[in-house]
Design an enzyme around this catalytic site. Structure first.
Site, PDB file in Angstrom:
ATOM      1  N   LYS A   1       0.837  -1.203   0.000  1.00  9.18           N
ATOM      2  CA  LYS A   1       0.000   0.000   0.000  1.00  9.18           C
ATOM      3  C   LYS A   1       0.871   1.252   0.000  1.00  9.18           C
ATOM      4  O   LYS A   1       0.584   2.217  -0.718  1.00  9.18           O
ATOM      5  CB  LYS A   1      -0.952  -0.031   1.208  1.00  9.18           C
ATOM      6  CG  LYS A   1      -2.038  -1.076   1.033  1.00  9.18           C
ATOM      7  CD  LYS A   1      -2.818  -1.398   2.300  1.00  9.18           C
ATOM      8  CE  LYS A   1      -3.758  -2.576   2.015  1.00  9.18           C
ATOM      9  NZ  LYS A   1      -4.425  -3.111   3.197  1.00  9.18           N
TER      10      LYS A   1
ATOM     11  N   GLN B   1      -5.244  -1.613   9.363  1.00 10.75           N
ATOM     12  CA  GLN B   1      -4.929  -2.917   8.754  1.00 10.75           C
ATOM     13  C   GLN B   1      -5.443  -4.044   9.653  1.00 10.75           C
ATOM     14  O   GLN B   1      -5.102  -4.106  10.832  1.00 10.75           O
ATOM     15  CB  GLN B   1      -3.399  -3.026   8.553  1.00 10.75           C
ATOM     16  CG  GLN B   1      -2.942  -4.282   7.863  1.00 10.75           C
ATOM     17  CD  GLN B   1      -3.423  -4.378   6.407  1.00 10.75           C
ATOM     18  OE1 GLN B   1      -3.361  -3.414   5.655  1.00 10.75           O
ATOM     19  NE2 GLN B   1      -3.909  -5.550   6.024  1.00 10.75           N
TER      20      GLN B   1
ATOM     21  N   ASP C   1     -11.271   2.353   3.698  1.00 13.08           N
ATOM     22  CA  ASP C   1     -11.552   0.938   3.460  1.00 13.08           C
ATOM     23  C   ASP C   1     -13.047   0.668   3.324  1.00 13.08           C
ATOM     24  O   ASP C   1     -13.444  -0.484   3.106  1.00 13.08           O
ATOM     25  CB  ASP C   1     -10.996   0.124   4.641  1.00 13.08           C
ATOM     26  CG  ASP C   1     -10.170  -1.052   4.171  1.00 13.08           C
ATOM     27  OD1 ASP C   1     -10.066  -1.251   2.954  1.00 13.08           O
ATOM     28  OD2 ASP C   1      -9.641  -1.774   5.034  1.00 13.08           O
TER      29      ASP C   1
END
Ligand code: NAP
Length: 303
Positions: A53, A97, A120
């Site tokens: 990422k 994450q 997200d």
């Protein structure tokens, strides 16, 4: 020959669009888009994903504020960090994450992210917008699958779709996105009886079960389009299989069994994985345009 749905190539094309979007908007915005990626503990797979990422951010010109916390960070400390990032003007997207260490409550932390900075798409409010069919940050993996289907001109409307897996991260939002695109969707899970009969009915099969090689030739019909979301290290006893000559990774689908049977499929690696990262960037750039008062030029990239 089946059509290979090349996520790596498409991700590169979309990255180029995002890079140009950032370059053309930065003068007015007076800053680049900013993404905070929060990692807790030492889960090796998370380390690899965070690394991908960060590199992707660098390629397109998103400023990455990566933060790595010790395994024993408390819920309160992490919530305070998220609250501060919610207020930070240079940050357009926040990504936590997953998975988190077991003492941290994922739901409560995901809910503490400002829904407007939810890179997200997993905040309850944004999942609600998805249910209502309204625009908002979208869960990155299913958004990547939709983009892969659309850009390869795979017709979804009127098709019979089966999604294997019902997680909040992948299966559930995937089913909603396919339904919004007018597929007739069935969701299978670990308690589904006779999975092969069900999946054989699918024109479009999306597999996100997290079980290496769950799906084989008896699970698919000819002319089916198969999307493999799973990603695993090949189990040692299977390293002699055909795929292992090219890669040590595998998905939830035995592609070597179905590749001559189906109409199209996404490979592992190089299918859904790169698209997931690109959709994270797309969510962040879309938020940046919104926060900086720029025209929203890339929202069509998000389903
Ligand atoms: P998850 O939270 O473990 O969910 C797995 C789902 O599959 C559950 O709903 C489970 O059913 C169902 N399932 C398990 N075994 C099954 C079986 N034998 N038959 C039918 N359904 C079964 O996993 P996830 O987070 O959704 O991720 C799924 C996979 O995608 C994993 O391999 C993950 O690594 C991968 N992934 C890849 C990307 C990417 O970018 N490529 C991104 C995210 C995830 P129950 O609900 O009944 O338990």
């Amino acid at each position: 020959m089946p059509n290979i749905l090349d996520g790596k190539k498409l991700a590169q094309e979309i990255e180029l669009t995002l890079k140009q979007t950032i370059e053309s908007g930065s003068e007015v915005a007076k800053r680049p888009p900013g993404l905070a990626v929060l990692r807790v503990g030492n889960d090796p797979a998370s380390g690899v994903y965070v690394n991908y990422k960060e590199k992707a951010c660098e390629r397109v010109g998103v400023r990455s504020f990566a933060k790595h916390f010790k395994e024993d960070i408390s819920l309160e400390e992490l919530r305070e960090i998220i609250n501060n990032l919610n207020e930070e003007k240079d940050i357009d997207g926040i990504l936590l994450q997953l998975p988190l260490p077991s003492h941290l409550d994922e739901d409560s932390l995901l809910s503490s992210i400002d829904p407007d900075k939810d890179a997200d798409g997993l905040h309850p409010l944004n999942l609600g917008l998805l249910i209502k069919g309204e625009k908002g940050p979208r869960s990155c993996t299913p958004a990547g699958v939709m983009s892969l289907l659309n850009r390869n001109q795979i017709k979804i409307e009127g098709k019979r779709a089966v999604v294997v897996g019902r997680s909040v991260l992948v299966g559930k939002p995937m089913a909603l996105m396919l339904e919004a695109a007018n597929a007739t969707v069935t969701v299978a899970h670990s308690k589904t009886k006779d999975l092969p009969s069900l999946t054989r009915e699918a024109d479009l099969l999306v597999v996100a079960a997290g079980k290496p090689y769950l799906i084989g030739k008896n699970h698919v019909s000819e002319n089916c389009v198969v999307i493999d979301v799973g990603i695993h290290r090949l189990p040692p006893e299977q390293e002699n299989l055909k795929e292992s000559k090219k890669t040590k990774l595998c998905g939830d689908v035995k592609m070597f069994e179905i590749e001559d049977k189906v109409a199209a499929y996404s490979p592992v690696p190089g299918g859904v994985g790169p698209m997931t990262v690109t959709m994270l960037l797309a969510n962040t750039v879309d938020r940046w345009q919104k926060h900086c008062g720029l025209p929203l030029t890339i929202s069509h990239l998000l389903p």
